[in-house]
Design a protein around this motif. Structure first.
Motif, PDB file in Angstrom:
ATOM      1  N   ILE A 163       0.834  -1.201   0.000  1.00  0.00           N
ATOM      2  CA  ILE A 163       0.000   0.000   0.000  1.00  0.00           C
ATOM      3  C   ILE A 163       0.871   1.255   0.000  1.00  0.00           C
ATOM      4  N   LYS A 174       0.600   4.201  -2.839  1.00  0.00           N
ATOM      5  CA  LYS A 174       0.454   5.630  -2.546  1.00  0.00           C
ATOM      6  C   LYS A 174       1.561   6.439  -3.195  1.00  0.00           C
ATOM      7  N   GLN A 175       2.780   5.926  -3.151  1.00  0.00           N
ATOM      8  CA  GLN A 175       3.899   6.639  -3.766  1.00  0.00           C
ATOM      9  C   GLN A 175       3.743   6.678  -5.282  1.00  0.00           C
ATOM     10  N   ARG A 203       0.922   6.532  -6.841  1.00  0.00           N
ATOM     11  CA  ARG A 203      -0.343   7.211  -7.140  1.00  0.00           C
ATOM     12  C   ARG A 203      -1.142   6.443  -8.177  1.00  0.00           C
ATOM     13  N   ILE A 222      -7.618   3.823   0.123  1.00  0.00           N
ATOM     14  CA  ILE A 222      -6.156   3.870   0.197  1.00  0.00           C
ATOM     15  C   ILE A 222      -5.656   5.307   0.220  1.00  0.00           C
ATOM     16  N   GLY A 223      -6.454   6.232  -0.320  1.00  0.00           N
ATOM     17  CA  GLY A 223      -6.059   7.641  -0.360  1.00  0.00           C
ATOM     18  C   GLY A 223      -5.848   8.166  -1.767  1.00  0.00           C
ATOM     19  N   LEU A 224      -6.312   7.417  -2.766  1.00  0.00           N
ATOM     20  CA  LEU A 224      -6.170   7.834  -4.158  1.00  0.00           C
ATOM     21  C   LEU A 224      -7.492   8.380  -4.671  1.00  0.00           C
TER      22      LEU A 224
END
Length: 205
Positions: free
Chosen positions: A62, A66-67, A69, A106-108
């Motif tokens: 994960i 995130k890195q 994207r 996940i934050g995307l």
């Protein structure tokens, strides 16, 4: 004459005797301050050595997503009700909606998902080789792989499949699936896809 000379000698001796004495000490004078004692620096805590291992709070997979994207998702090419690609090149289906929901958790952005349609013969290889982060609708009959879910149950159970070397990944994905059921996201994805096609299904959680 002798008396005068004697008196002069006595006077001179008295003057010389007075010059050798110390100056009188005043009765109220304070003693001279003592020089401060030498101080030593307080010991500082040593920084941990570079060799110490630190456990990550999140899954390394994960963290890479995130890195990067971008979430790489494998979907089956033999289940159009769950994932298909229309003439405009857009992916649609229940698995597609659930993948976009995972991306948000996940934050995307939901658009930061790349789908890869895989034939049944390449499903597990795609995950094991790292070509996809997660496979929808597979099974893990390989020690290199792990199942999460099931995320939906129709006539059979459908699982997410991930690499087994990331011990935290399966747990985090399961938590996200549970949240999707709890907050109604699973139901909305079902109503817009499988439900609209008349396919009965229920969540696995």
């Amino acid at each position: 004459m002798r008396i005068r000379m004697l008196a002069a000698v006595v006077a001179a001796a008295a003057v010389l005797s007075g010059c050798g004495q110390d100056a009188p000490v005043e009765p109220n004078a304070l003693p001279a301050p003592k020089p401060p004692a030498p101080t030593t620096a307080a010991p500082t805590s040593q920084a941990p050595s570079a060799g110490n291992s630190v456990e990550l709070d999140t899954s390394p997979t994960i963290a890479r997503i995130k890195q990067r994207r971008l979430l790489l998702v494998g979907v089956r090419d033999d289940a159009p009700q769950f994932a298909t690609r229309d003439q405009a090149g857009e992916y649609r289906g229940f698995d597609v909606e659930m993948a976009r929901d995972l991306a948000k958790r996940i934050g995307l952005d939901p658009t930061q998902v790349q789908f890869r349609r895989l034939p049944s013969t390449l499903l597990l290889d795609g995950v094991a080789a790292g070509n996809v982060d997660v496979l929808f609708g597979g099974t893990a009959d390989n020690p290199q792989l792990a199942e999460v879910g099931p995320y939906v149950i129709t006539g059979s159970e459908r699982y997410l499949v991930v690499k087994s070397d990331d011990r935290k990944l399966a747990g985090e994905l399961q938590r996200m699936l549970d949240e999707a059921v709890a907050d109604g996201s699973w139901q909305r994805a079902y109503d817009a896809t499988l439900g609209a096609a008349g396919i009965q299904a229920r969540p696995g959680s």
